[in-house]
Enzyme design. Structure first.
Site, short mmCIF file in Angstrom:
data_model
loop_
_atom_site.label_atom_id
_atom_site.label_comp_id
_atom_site.label_asym_id
_atom_site.label_seq_id
_atom_site.Cartn_x
_atom_site.Cartn_y
_atom_site.Cartn_z
N LYS A 74 0.72 -1.15 0.18
CA LYS A 74 0.38 0.38 -0.20
C LYS A 74 0.95 0.90 0.05
O LYS A 74 0.59 2.71 -1.05
CB LYS A 74 -1.11 0.25 0.75
CG LYS A 74 -1.75 1.14 1.10
CD LYS A 74 -2.65 2.15 0.59
CE LYS A 74 -3.56 2.91 0.72
NZ LYS A 74 -4.02 3.85 -0.53
N LYS B 179 -0.32 11.68 6.09
CA LYS B 179 0.01 10.10 7.27
C LYS B 179 1.04 9.02 6.61
O LYS B 179 1.86 8.60 6.48
CB LYS B 179 -1.09 10.18 7.73
CG LYS B 179 -1.20 8.47 8.39
CD LYS B 179 -1.39 7.58 7.55
CE LYS B 179 -3.12 7.45 7.55
NZ LYS B 179 -3.75 6.23 6.90
P1 NAD Z 1 -12.60 8.79 7.72
O1 NAD Z 1 -11.19 9.87 8.77
O2 NAD Z 1 -12.88 9.29 7.32
O3 NAD Z 1 -12.62 7.30 8.52
C1 NAD Z 1 -12.67 7.30 10.12
C2 NAD Z 1 -13.57 6.88 10.71
O4 NAD Z 1 -13.20 5.96 12.28
C3 NAD Z 1 -14.36 7.88 11.38
O5 NAD Z 1 -15.81 7.83 11.05
C4 NAD Z 1 -13.91 7.84 12.53
O6 NAD Z 1 -14.73 8.22 13.44
C5 NAD Z 1 -13.58 6.79 12.94
N1 NAD Z 1 -13.08 6.30 14.06
C6 NAD Z 1 -11.97 7.29 14.24
N2 NAD Z 1 -10.79 6.19 15.66
C7 NAD Z 1 -12.26 5.74 16.28
C8 NAD Z 1 -12.03 4.77 17.17
N3 NAD Z 1 -10.90 4.76 18.29
N4 NAD Z 1 -12.63 3.69 17.19
C9 NAD Z 1 -13.98 3.70 16.15
N5 NAD Z 1 -14.27 4.49 15.25
C10 NAD Z 1 -13.55 5.06 15.44
O7 NAD Z 1 -11.55 7.75 7.08
P2 NAD Z 1 -11.08 6.95 5.43
O8 NAD Z 1 -11.31 7.68 4.95
O9 NAD Z 1 -12.58 6.31 5.27
O10 NAD Z 1 -9.79 6.27 5.50
C11 NAD Z 1 -9.41 5.26 6.73
C12 NAD Z 1 -8.46 4.35 5.73
O11 NAD Z 1 -8.14 4.30 4.74
C13 NAD Z 1 -7.19 5.21 6.21
O12 NAD Z 1 -6.11 4.47 6.87
C14 NAD Z 1 -6.48 6.36 4.92
O13 NAD Z 1 -5.94 6.66 4.73
C15 NAD Z 1 -7.39 4.28 3.87
N6 NAD Z 1 -7.87 5.02 2.79
C16 NAD Z 1 -9.21 6.07 2.67
C17 NAD Z 1 -9.08 6.08 0.98
C18 NAD Z 1 -10.00 7.35 0.88
O14 NAD Z 1 -9.84 7.64 -0.17
N7 NAD Z 1 -10.37 8.09 2.00
C19 NAD Z 1 -8.41 5.07 -0.01
C20 NAD Z 1 -7.82 4.16 0.81
C21 NAD Z 1 -7.33 4.09 1.82
#
Ligand code: NAD
Length: 301
Positions: free
Chosen positions: A178, A246
Site C-alpha cells: 500500500k 500520514k
Molecule cells: P475517515 O476519517 O473518513 O473515517 C475513519 C472513521 O473512523 C471515522 O468515522 C471516525 O469517527 C472513526 N474512528 C476514529 N477513531 C475511532 C475509534 N477509536 N473507534 C471507532 N471509530 C473510530 O477515514 P477514511 O477516508 O475512511 O480512511 C480510513 C483509512 O483508509 C485510512 O487509513 C486511509 O488512509 C485509508 N484509505 C482511505 C482512502 C480514501 O480515499 N478516503 C482510500 C484508501 C485508503
C-alpha cells in the site's frame, strides 16, 4: 434461507467513515450480518436504517462475530481499537479472525499480529486502494499480509468489498505494498498538476488536454478520477490531504529504516506540507493543484 444457500459469516465492522461506511454496507448487501461501531454515533445511525446492528464498543461489535474488520484513520486509532479497554484483544470475535484495512505503520501491524497470535487470534493487514468510489462500487484493490490460512478465511469477505484481491506476503506486507501504491499516487498527482499548469498558462483547453492524455501513455487513475475536480477547482471531499501526508510519513519512515533513497517522494511530500500549511488538510488530494496556483501567484486561492 433456501436449501442451497449457505449462512454467511457475521462481521464486526469498526470505523464507518468515508470508506468504512460503504464497505460495511457492501458486506451487508452480500448477505453478511454486520454489527458496527464508530466513535461518531451519527455514523452508526446512518447504517442502522439499512439493517446494520449498532454496537457500543469494538468488543460489543465483536461479541458474536466470525470476523472483526477495522477501517480507521491512523495507527493510534487502530491501537485503541485493538488494545483499548473495550478493545478486540480483551474480547476477540469467536471466529478468532481480525482484519485491519486502514493504512497504518507496518511495524505496528507486526506487533498487533504477534500480540493477537499469542491469544490464538489471526490478524491480517489488508489496506485498500480505489478511494470512496471503489469502496461504494465494491471494486477496491485489497492487498493482504498474514498467514495463508487466515487469508483463505478472510477471502469471502474481501470479495464483498473488492475486485482485485491479493495475498502479498507475511504480516506487514499488505502495508508495504500500500505504501508503494501511495508514493506512486503522490508523485503522479504532481506530474498532473505540472501538465495542467503548463497547459493552462499556454492557453490550451484543460478538459481537452486531459482527454488526450487519458487516451495515451500519460493516462492514470489520478488523471481520470481527480482531473475533473482539479480543472474545476473543486477542492472538496475525497481522499484528504492529511491522510496522504500520514501515508507519506509512513513511506519515509520505512525508506529511512531500510536506507532506500526516495527523492521524488520527498519532493511530493513537501508539496503536500505546503498544502496543509495553507489550511487544505481536510480538502481532497485534487487541492494539490492549488499549490501550483500559489506558486505562479494566481489570485483567489
Ligand atoms: P475517515 O476519517 O473518513 O473515517 C475513519 C472513521 O473512523 C471515522 O468515522 C471516525 O469517527 C472513526 N474512528 C476514529 N477513531 C475511532 C475509534 N477509536 N473507534 C471507532 N471509530 C473510530 O477515514 P477514511 O477516508 O475512511 O480512511 C480510513 C483509512 O483508509 C485510512 O487509513 C486511509 O488512509 C485509508 N484509505 C482511505 C482512502 C480514501 O480515499 N478516503 C482510500 C484508501 C485508503
Amino acid at each position: 434461507m433456501g436449501r442451497n444457500e449457505q449462512k454467511k459469516g457475521s462481521v464486526a465492522f469498526i470505523g464507518l467513515g468515508t470508506m468504512g461506511h460503504h464497505m460495511a454496507l457492501n458486506l451487508l448487501r452480500a448477505g453478511h450480518p454486520v454489527a458496527a461501531f464508530d466513535v461518531r454515533k451519527e455514523a452508526i445511525d446512518s447504517l442502522v436504517a439499512q439493517g446494520v446492528v449498532a454496537a457500543a464498543s469494538p468488543a460489543d461489535a465483536a461479541r458474536s462475530a466470525d470476523i472483526a474488520i477495522s477501517m480507521l484513520p491512523d495507527t493510534p486509532h487502530v491501537e485503541e481499537v485493538i488494545y483499548g479497554e473495550s478493545g478486540i484483544l480483551a474480547s476477540p470475535p469467536p471466529g478468532r479472525l481480525v482484519v485491519d484495512m486502514s493504512t497504518i505503520s507496518p511495524v505496528a501491524v507486526r506487533r498487533m499480529y504477534a500480540d493477537l497470535k499469542a491469544v490464538g487470534v489471526d490478524f491480517i493487514d489488508a489496506p485498500v486502494s480505489g478511494g470512496p468510489i471503489g469502496a461504494k462500487n465494491a471494486a477496491l484493490s485489497i492487498m493482504a499480509g498474514g498467514s495463508a490460512d487466515a487469508f483463505t478465511r478472510a477471502e469471502p469477505y474481501f470479495h464483498a468489498m473488492g475486485t482485485t484481491i491479493a495475498h502479498v506476503g507475511e504480516s506487514g506486507a499488505g502495508q508495504t505494498v500500500k505504501l508503494c501504491n501511495q508514493l506512486v499516487c503522490a508523485i503522479n498527482i504532481q506530474a498532473i498538476c505540472e501538465a495542467l499548469a503548463l497547459g493552462r498558462a499556454s492557453g490550451v483547453d484543460l478538459d481537452q488536454l486531459r482527454g488526450v492524455l487519458l487516451g495515451g501513455s500519460a493516462s492514470s487513475w489520478m488523471l481520470d478520477k481527480l482531473g475533473p475536480a482539479m480543472i474545476a477547482g473543486d477542492a472538496s471531499a475525497g481522499f484528504r490531504i492529511d491522510l496522504m501526508l500520514k501515508d507519506l510519513r509512513l513511506v519515509q519512515e520505512q525508506a529511512l529504516s531500510l536506507a532506500v533513497p526516495l527523492p521524488a517522494t520527498a519532493l511530493a511530500t513537501s508539496q503536500y506540507v505546503e498544502a496543509r500549511a495553507h489550511g487544505e488538510g481536510s480538502n481532497g488530494n485534487q487541492a494539490l493543484f492549488r499549490v501550483y496556483d500559489r506558486m505562479i501567484n494566481r489570485t483567489n486561492v
